[in-house]
Design a protein around this motif. Structure first.
Motif, PDB file in Angstrom:
ATOM      1  N   UNK A 294       0.844  -1.193   0.000  1.00 36.44           N
ATOM      2  CA  UNK A 294       0.000   0.000   0.000  1.00 36.44           C
ATOM      3  C   UNK A 294       0.880   1.243   0.000  1.00 36.44           C
ATOM      4  N   UNK A 295       0.619   2.143  -0.907  1.00 38.08           N
ATOM      5  CA  UNK A 295       1.373   3.386  -0.997  1.00 38.08           C
ATOM      6  C   UNK A 295       0.416   4.575  -0.974  1.00 38.08           C
ATOM      7  N   UNK A 296       0.981   5.756  -0.787  1.00 38.01           N
ATOM      8  CA  UNK A 296       0.188   6.990  -0.759  1.00 38.01           C
ATOM      9  C   UNK A 296      -1.023   6.835   0.144  1.00 38.01           C
ATOM     10  N   UNK A 297      -0.774   6.338   1.327  1.00 38.68           N
ATOM     11  CA  UNK A 297      -1.878   6.025   2.236  1.00 38.68           C
ATOM     12  C   UNK A 297      -2.597   7.288   2.699  1.00 38.68           C
ATOM     13  N   UNK A 298      -3.913   7.119   2.880  1.00 37.93           N
ATOM     14  CA  UNK A 298      -4.773   8.209   3.296  1.00 37.93           C
ATOM     15  C   UNK A 298      -5.455   7.839   4.619  1.00 37.93           C
ATOM     16  N   UNK A 299      -5.973   8.833   5.284  1.00 41.99           N
ATOM     17  CA  UNK A 299      -6.639   8.557   6.560  1.00 41.99           C
ATOM     18  C   UNK A 299      -7.810   7.591   6.372  1.00 41.99           C
ATOM     19  N   UNK A 300      -8.450   7.688   5.207  1.00 40.06           N
ATOM     20  CA  UNK A 300      -9.593   6.806   4.950  1.00 40.06           C
ATOM     21  C   UNK A 300      -9.203   5.358   4.689  1.00 40.06           C
ATOM     22  N   UNK A 301      -7.906   5.087   4.617  1.00 41.14           N
ATOM     23  CA  UNK A 301      -7.439   3.695   4.498  1.00 41.14           C
ATOM     24  C   UNK A 301      -7.362   3.024   5.863  1.00 41.14           C
ATOM     25  N   UNK A 302      -7.585   3.784   6.911  1.00 42.51           N
ATOM     26  CA  UNK A 302      -7.563   3.217   8.251  1.00 42.51           C
ATOM     27  C   UNK A 302      -8.647   2.155   8.389  1.00 42.51           C
ATOM     28  N   UNK A 303      -8.231   0.951   8.768  1.00 42.70           N
ATOM     29  CA  UNK A 303      -9.170  -0.173   8.864  1.00 42.70           C
ATOM     30  C   UNK A 303      -8.428  -1.397   9.374  1.00 42.70           C
ATOM     31  N   UNK A 304      -9.200  -2.404   9.705  1.00 41.94           N
ATOM     32  CA  UNK A 304      -8.624  -3.731   9.925  1.00 41.94           C
ATOM     33  C   UNK A 304      -8.618  -4.431   8.573  1.00 41.94           C
ATOM     34  N   UNK A 305      -7.473  -4.953   8.198  1.00 37.67           N
ATOM     35  CA  UNK A 305      -7.311  -5.602   6.902  1.00 37.67           C
ATOM     36  C   UNK A 305      -7.280  -7.121   7.111  1.00 37.67           C
ATOM     37  N   UNK A 306      -8.099  -7.787   6.315  1.00 37.40           N
ATOM     38  CA  UNK A 306      -8.251  -9.238   6.437  1.00 37.40           C
ATOM     39  C   UNK A 306      -7.797  -9.939   5.170  1.00 37.40           C
ATOM     40  N   UNK A 307      -7.159 -11.060   5.372  1.00 34.97           N
ATOM     41  CA  UNK A 307      -6.780 -11.944   4.267  1.00 34.97           C
ATOM     42  C   UNK A 307      -7.878 -12.999   4.115  1.00 34.97           C
ATOM     43  N   UNK A 308      -8.163 -13.355   2.858  1.00 36.79           N
ATOM     44  CA  UNK A 308      -9.255 -14.294   2.556  1.00 36.79           C
ATOM     45  C   UNK A 308      -8.828 -15.208   1.426  1.00 36.79           C
TER      46      UNK A 308
ATOM     47  N   UNK B  79      -4.496  -4.436  11.984  1.00 33.90           N
ATOM     48  CA  UNK B  79      -4.975  -3.063  12.002  1.00 33.90           C
ATOM     49  C   UNK B  79      -3.986  -2.116  11.335  1.00 33.90           C
ATOM     50  N   UNK B  80      -4.503  -1.315  10.430  1.00 27.91           N
ATOM     51  CA  UNK B  80      -3.732  -0.253   9.788  1.00 27.91           C
ATOM     52  C   UNK B  80      -4.347   1.083  10.196  1.00 27.91           C
ATOM     53  N   UNK B  81      -3.523   1.933  10.755  1.00 26.54           N
ATOM     54  CA  UNK B  81      -3.972   3.267  11.152  1.00 26.54           C
ATOM     55  C   UNK B  81      -3.140   4.310  10.426  1.00 26.54           C
ATOM     56  N   UNK B  82      -3.813   5.149   9.666  1.00 26.35           N
ATOM     57  CA  UNK B  82      -3.137   6.205   8.924  1.00 26.35           C
ATOM     58  C   UNK B  82      -3.469   7.529   9.607  1.00 26.35           C
ATOM     59  N   UNK B  83      -2.465   8.100  10.234  1.00 31.91           N
ATOM     60  CA  UNK B  83      -2.696   9.305  11.013  1.00 31.91           C
ATOM     61  C   UNK B  83      -1.382  10.043  11.233  1.00 31.91           C
ATOM     62  N   UNK B  84      -1.483  11.354  11.322  1.00 26.76           N
ATOM     63  CA  UNK B  84      -0.302  12.151  11.615  1.00 26.76           C
ATOM     64  C   UNK B  84      -0.184  12.389  13.121  1.00 26.76           C
TER      65      UNK B  84
END
Length: 117
Positions: free
Chosen positions: A82-96, A112-117
């Protein structure tokens, strides 16, 4: 028993990059469709990226041009770069993973991915 274990989540600043890993036990990528999903707080789980056994990839509009799904068969691992991450990318990411013939599917527990300054 098939098992998916995600790793690589964490706190990253906006504009930063992160690579998630999904280690798959007892799963052949030639027989499984692999996906990354995410679920943000208060929202429904959504598909982020798909990797077919053929190698074909597909992405949600939210991640096109920024996210890349890939796999390493020797390591039994699927990645989400994941590149150029944005705050709206904040989420729990699941593999399926879903077996292409049997339809049997499996989920990891998420990272959990948290995008924040």
């Amino acid at each position: 028993q098939v098992q998916l274990v995600e790793s690589g989540g964490g706190l990253v600043q906006p504009g930063g990059s992160l690579r998630l890993s999904c280690e798959a036990s007892r799963m052949s990528f030639s027989l499984y469709i692999m996906r990354w999903y995410r679920q943000a707080p208060g929202k429904q789980r959504e598909m982020v990226a798909t990797l077919a056994p053929s190698g074909t990839t597909n992405y949600a509009d939210s991640g096109k041009g920024r996210f890349t799904i890939s796999r390493d068969g020797a390591k039994s691992t699927v990645y989400l770069q994941m590149t150029s991450l944005k705050s709206e990318d904040t989420a729990v990411y699941y593999c399926y993973g879903r077996h292409v013939r049997l339809g049997t599917d499996y989920w990891g527990k998420g990272t959990l991915v948290t995008v924040s300054s």
